[in-house]
Design an enzyme around this catalytic site. Structure first.
Site, PDB file in Angstrom:
ATOM      1  N   GLY A 175      -4.783  -2.101   4.939  1.00 42.03           N
ATOM      2  CA  GLY A 175      -3.959  -3.345   4.389  1.00 42.03           C
ATOM      3  C   GLY A 175      -4.615  -4.629   4.780  1.00 42.03           C
ATOM      4  O   GLY A 175      -4.893  -5.441   3.954  1.00 42.03           O
ATOM      5  N   ARG A 176      -5.344  -4.927   6.115  1.00 40.58           N
ATOM      6  CA  ARG A 176      -6.122  -6.069   6.363  1.00 40.58           C
ATOM      7  C   ARG A 176      -7.191  -6.394   5.897  1.00 40.58           C
ATOM      8  O   ARG A 176      -7.965  -7.178   6.153  1.00 40.58           O
ATOM      9  CB  ARG A 176      -5.888  -6.211   7.987  1.00 40.58           C
ATOM     10  CG  ARG A 176      -6.454  -5.198   8.670  1.00 40.58           C
ATOM     11  CD  ARG A 176      -6.321  -5.201  10.184  1.00 40.58           C
ATOM     12  NE  ARG A 176      -6.541  -4.036  10.862  1.00 40.58           N
ATOM     13  CZ  ARG A 176      -5.853  -2.775  10.942  1.00 40.58           C
ATOM     14  NH1 ARG A 176      -4.900  -2.601  10.387  1.00 40.58           N
ATOM     15  NH2 ARG A 176      -6.323  -1.818  11.639  1.00 40.58           N
TER      16      ARG A 176
ATOM     17  N   GLU B 273      -4.962  -6.854  14.635  1.00 42.61           N
ATOM     18  CA  GLU B 273      -4.435  -5.776  14.463  1.00 42.61           C
ATOM     19  C   GLU B 273      -5.693  -4.513  14.340  1.00 42.61           C
ATOM     20  O   GLU B 273      -5.408  -3.392  14.648  1.00 42.61           O
ATOM     21  CB  GLU B 273      -3.728  -5.625  13.025  1.00 42.61           C
ATOM     22  CG  GLU B 273      -2.835  -4.426  12.751  1.00 42.61           C
ATOM     23  CD  GLU B 273      -2.134  -4.641  11.519  1.00 42.61           C
ATOM     24  OE1 GLU B 273      -2.512  -4.288  10.348  1.00 42.61           O
ATOM     25  OE2 GLU B 273      -0.641  -4.790  11.393  1.00 42.61           O
TER      26      GLU B 273
ATOM     27  N   HIS C 178      -5.519 -33.678  17.287  1.00 42.13           N
ATOM     28  CA  HIS C 178      -4.093 -34.553  17.733  1.00 42.13           C
ATOM     29  C   HIS C 178      -3.099 -33.618  18.324  1.00 42.13           C
ATOM     30  O   HIS C 178      -2.087 -34.138  18.526  1.00 42.13           O
ATOM     31  CB  HIS C 178      -3.660 -35.406  16.787  1.00 42.13           C
ATOM     32  CG  HIS C 178      -4.835 -36.326  16.300  1.00 42.13           C
ATOM     33  ND1 HIS C 178      -5.176 -37.573  16.985  1.00 42.13           N
ATOM     34  CD2 HIS C 178      -5.895 -36.158  15.322  1.00 42.13           C
ATOM     35  CE1 HIS C 178      -6.346 -38.281  16.508  1.00 42.13           C
ATOM     36  NE2 HIS C 178      -6.748 -37.446  15.398  1.00 42.13           N
TER      37      HIS C 178
ATOM     38  N   LYS D 277       0.809  -1.317  -0.034  1.00 43.52           N
ATOM     39  CA  LYS D 277      -0.094   0.139  -0.017  1.00 43.52           C
ATOM     40  C   LYS D 277       0.847   1.250   0.030  1.00 43.52           C
ATOM     41  O   LYS D 277       0.703   2.064  -0.850  1.00 43.52           O
ATOM     42  CB  LYS D 277      -0.870  -0.120   1.238  1.00 43.52           C
ATOM     43  CG  LYS D 277      -1.910   1.076   1.411  1.00 43.52           C
ATOM     44  CD  LYS D 277      -2.841   0.778   2.585  1.00 43.52           C
ATOM     45  CE  LYS D 277      -3.517   2.184   2.823  1.00 43.52           C
ATOM     46  NZ  LYS D 277      -4.342   2.081   3.770  1.00 43.52           N
TER      47      LYS D 277
ATOM     48  N   GLU E 254      10.430  -4.612   4.828  1.00 45.62           N
ATOM     49  CA  GLU E 254      10.708  -6.063   4.284  1.00 45.62           C
ATOM     50  C   GLU E 254      10.440  -5.833   2.721  1.00 45.62           C
ATOM     51  O   GLU E 254      11.125  -6.693   2.065  1.00 45.62           O
ATOM     52  CB  GLU E 254       9.711  -6.799   5.244  1.00 45.62           C
ATOM     53  CG  GLU E 254      10.039  -6.687   6.819  1.00 45.62           C
ATOM     54  CD  GLU E 254       9.102  -5.790   7.685  1.00 45.62           C
ATOM     55  OE1 GLU E 254       8.665  -4.706   7.037  1.00 45.62           O
ATOM     56  OE2 GLU E 254       8.818  -6.063   8.506  1.00 45.62           O
TER      57      GLU E 254
ATOM     58  N   LYS F 128       8.858  -0.612  14.409  1.00 50.34           N
ATOM     59  CA  LYS F 128       9.711  -0.180  12.949  1.00 50.34           C
ATOM     60  C   LYS F 128      10.468   0.823  13.175  1.00 50.34           C
ATOM     61  O   LYS F 128      11.768   0.823  12.752  1.00 50.34           O
ATOM     62  CB  LYS F 128       8.508   0.231  12.117  1.00 50.34           C
ATOM     63  CG  LYS F 128       7.461  -0.939  11.714  1.00 50.34           C
ATOM     64  CD  LYS F 128       6.513  -0.092  10.421  1.00 50.34           C
ATOM     65  CE  LYS F 128       5.571  -1.176  10.045  1.00 50.34           C
ATOM     66  NZ  LYS F 128       4.513  -0.282   9.122  1.00 50.34           N
TER      67      LYS F 128
HETATM   68  O1  F6P Z   1       3.127  -2.936   9.867  1.00 48.80           O
HETATM   69  C1  F6P Z   1       1.705  -3.045   9.594  1.00 48.80           C
HETATM   70  C2  F6P Z   1       1.350  -2.921   8.152  1.00 48.80           C
HETATM   71  O2  F6P Z   1       1.144  -1.639   8.083  1.00 48.80           O
HETATM   72  C3  F6P Z   1      -0.146  -3.452   8.039  1.00 48.80           C
HETATM   73  O3  F6P Z   1      -1.281  -2.820   8.381  1.00 48.80           O
HETATM   74  C4  F6P Z   1       0.075  -3.849   6.537  1.00 48.80           C
HETATM   75  O4  F6P Z   1      -0.947  -4.642   6.265  1.00 48.80           O
HETATM   76  C5  F6P Z   1       1.437  -4.076   6.200  1.00 48.80           C
HETATM   77  O5  F6P Z   1       2.167  -3.195   7.223  1.00 48.80           O
HETATM   78  C6  F6P Z   1       2.099  -4.104   4.920  1.00 48.80           C
HETATM   79  O6  F6P Z   1       2.005  -2.737   4.640  1.00 48.80           O
HETATM   80  P1  F6P Z   1       1.998  -2.153   3.129  1.00 48.80           P
HETATM   81  O7  F6P Z   1       0.988  -2.667   2.364  1.00 48.80           O
HETATM   82  O8  F6P Z   1       2.161  -0.582   2.980  1.00 48.80           O
HETATM   83  O9  F6P Z   1       3.502  -2.532   2.767  1.00 48.80           O
END
Ligand code: F6P
Length: 540
Positions: free
Chosen positions: A267-268, A353, A384, A206, A212, A504
């Site tokens: 995002g979620r 979240e 199990h 987004k 990462e 972060k």
């Molecule tokens: O760190 C949490 C977050 O902001 C989530 O809410 C989001 O889904 C994810 O990181 C990834 O963010 P982006 O789509 O901006 O890379």
């Protein structure tokens, strides 16, 4: 006393809980032979049996009153109307617009967003068709044989879950991989057997600034350029899904190959936006549209059904009942469907979240516990491993069982065995086995306590016809709106996520300290500083 606990329905529920907390499900069922059918609701093709919950008609009446007193109806309308209900970020939360029909009008700042949603969907469908038909080729003209989605959190969990959930409907001639972790192993293992000339990367972010994802995207670009020997290859092997066109262009992806979404999609809550591009590539545009149709059916049910028969409202209220009145710390989500193996992981972000919050919308401490911990594994595997705790542990863990009447892979009597198990688990949890019943089986007296099941452990059972794209959409929307219902009761904002920011920021601060020798004076607490020194020593 807080506004929440001062509500008449809350106070009535607290008093009512003192009366009913000891009542056993055995007695509730014995007193009402029709309970199993009476305490069930159906909507958008989902059957919810909530009779095995520790509730009476009075509990349900009070919970619905709590929803009314919390302004749930007005809050639902505010969401569907595109108001800026994500107040701490000053945004609307309009995932429902992502599945609105083409002719609908949903306004954000006076502009109808539905046409842009459908314009992006059409572009995605055209692109998916080109890749799937082989018309879109790699730099050297070869067909695309592997699609790698690079993203994390909501830009990974939704597509990864949906890809697995809909594998039955997917294109088996291509590999689909999902890289999320900054741990290089994730990228290396995902690409180990892939041919760069036939690999398409979707960089899903987004913000297009997530550490990462950008690290993985850079490594993917190096891997590709190294493999194909030219920077020019990037154009045919990278597409982006983002709200940030400037950063996408800066990375070197042609904006013509960017699929857009908007800041009003959290995002979620984004697996049905362009973030679903990998899903669409796997299952095709028609199945993706059917998925959206399922979401929409549940949206309509949520918006229109009376609370007492409204599936997301009932599930949300029951979650509050256990979290705040019984002190339950967690909810287990147990899909009896192997294709839904990643569904609990997906729900963890959606639920925790969203509702892992400690203050109300106006910044005051929340007077009750907010989101329980959601976790789970597909049945029958969990039986199990951890079900022992569900049956005989000292904690109360409400369970959501999810099952489908028709198997996607009919094989002998497997499906009846699977369904027998899910039904047996709900029954065993609710009714248990008394000491007298155990004795009647001839069990030695010293073993009776060990063989006794107290029961009275609540569960919901969700029964659907068949796992189709539409069914998946209904299920996800059911949980989205259950989360919304819970947030409305607690008066918290389920659409921000400030809690992920501190970690972060601190990681960004530590990164340069790992590149060079750490400064003499410890920049951190003594534990973190000692760990940095130890890491640098061991790294050598
Ligand atoms: O760190 C949490 C977050 O902001 C989530 O809410 C989001 O889904 C994810 O990181 C990834 O963010 P982006 O789509 O901006 O890379």
């Amino acid at each position: 006393m807080s506004a929440l606990t001062a509500r008449p329905a809350w106070q009535a529920l607290a008093a009512h809980h003192r009366q009913v907390r000891g009542v056993h499900l055995r007695d509730l069922f014995a007193a009402d032979p029709g309970r199993g059918e009476r305490l069930a609701a159906e909507g958008a093709g989902v059957y919810l049996d909530y009779s095995k919950n520790r509730v009476t008609d009075e509990t349900l009446r009070l919970l619905v009153r709590l929803a009314d007193e919390s302004g749930l109806r007005a809050r639902i309308e505010a969401m569907f109307r595109g108001e800026r209900i994500n107040a701490t970020e000053g945004r609307a939360a309009l995932h429902v617009a992502l599945r609105a029909p083409a002719g609908a009008a949903i306004l954000v700042d006076g502009a109808n967003v539905v046409p842009q949603v459908h314009a992006v969907l059409d572009r995605m469908a055209a692109f998916a068709e080109r890749v799937r038909s082989g018309a879109w080729t790699g730099h050297g003209g070869k067909r695309i044989a592997a699609v790698v989605n690079i993203g994390i959190g909501g830009s990974d969990l939704g597509p990864a879950m949906a890809y697995r959930a809909l594998a039955h409907y997917s294109d088996r001639t291509r590999a689909f991989r999902f890289v999320s972790n900054v741990d290089a192993t994730d990228f290396v293992e995902a690409t180990r057997d892939l041919d760069p000339a036939q690999t398409l990367f979707i960089v899903s972010s987004k913000t297009f600034t997530t550490q990462e994802t950008m690290a993985n995207a850079r490594s993917a670009r190096e891997w590709l350029v190294r493999g194909l020997g030219t920077q020019a290859a990037v154009a045919k092997h990278f597409v982006a899904v983002s709200t940030n066109a400037a950063e996408v262009a800066r990375f070197g992806i042609d904006p013509a190959n960017m699929f857009e979404f908007w800041d009003w999609v959290g995002g979620r809550y984004s697996m049905d936006s362009a973030i679903g591009l990998a899903t669409m590539l796997a299952v095709g545009a028609d199945h993706f549209r059917a998925l959206l149709g399922g979401f929409r059916e549940m949206d309509e049910h949520f918006r229109s059904a009376p609370f007492a028969r409204n599936l997301p409202v009932l599930m949300g209220l029951l979650a509050v009942w256990y979290a705040d009145f019984f002190g339950a710390q967690s909810v287990a989500v147990l899909p009896y469907e192997q294709y839904l193996a990643r569904f609990p992981a997906y729900l963890q972000q959606l639920t925790m979240e969203s509702n892992g919050k400690h203050v109300t919308l106006d910044g005051a401490p929340v007077a009750a516990d907010t989101s329980p911990v959601y976790w789970g594994e597909p049945g029958t595997n969990g039986q199990h491993s951890f079900y022992q705790l569900l049956h005989q542990g000292t904690r109360l863990v409400p369970c959501d069982f999810i099952a489908f009447a028709q198997p996607l892979n009919p094989l002998g009597d497997h499906h009846d065995l699977l369904i027998a198990n899910v039904l047996a688990q709900g029954e065993a949890l609710a009714f248990g086995r008394t000491a007298d019943e155990v004795r009647a089986e001839g069990v030695a007296e010293r073993l009776v306590p060990h063989r006794t099941f107290e029961g009275n452990r609540p569960s919901n059972t969700l029964l659907l016809e068949r796992l189709t794209p539409a069914a998946l959409g209904r299920l996800v929307a059911l949980y989205e709106h259950s989360v919304f219902t819970q947030a409305a009761i607690w008066d918290i904002n389920p659409f921000d996520q400030w809690g992920v920011e501190l970690g972060k920021a601190l990681a960004q601060r530590i990164v340069p300290e790992l590149a060079a020798a750490p400064p003499g004076a410890p920049a951190h607490d003594s534990s973190t500083s000692a760990l940095i020194r130890r890491y640098l020593q061991l790294r050598r």
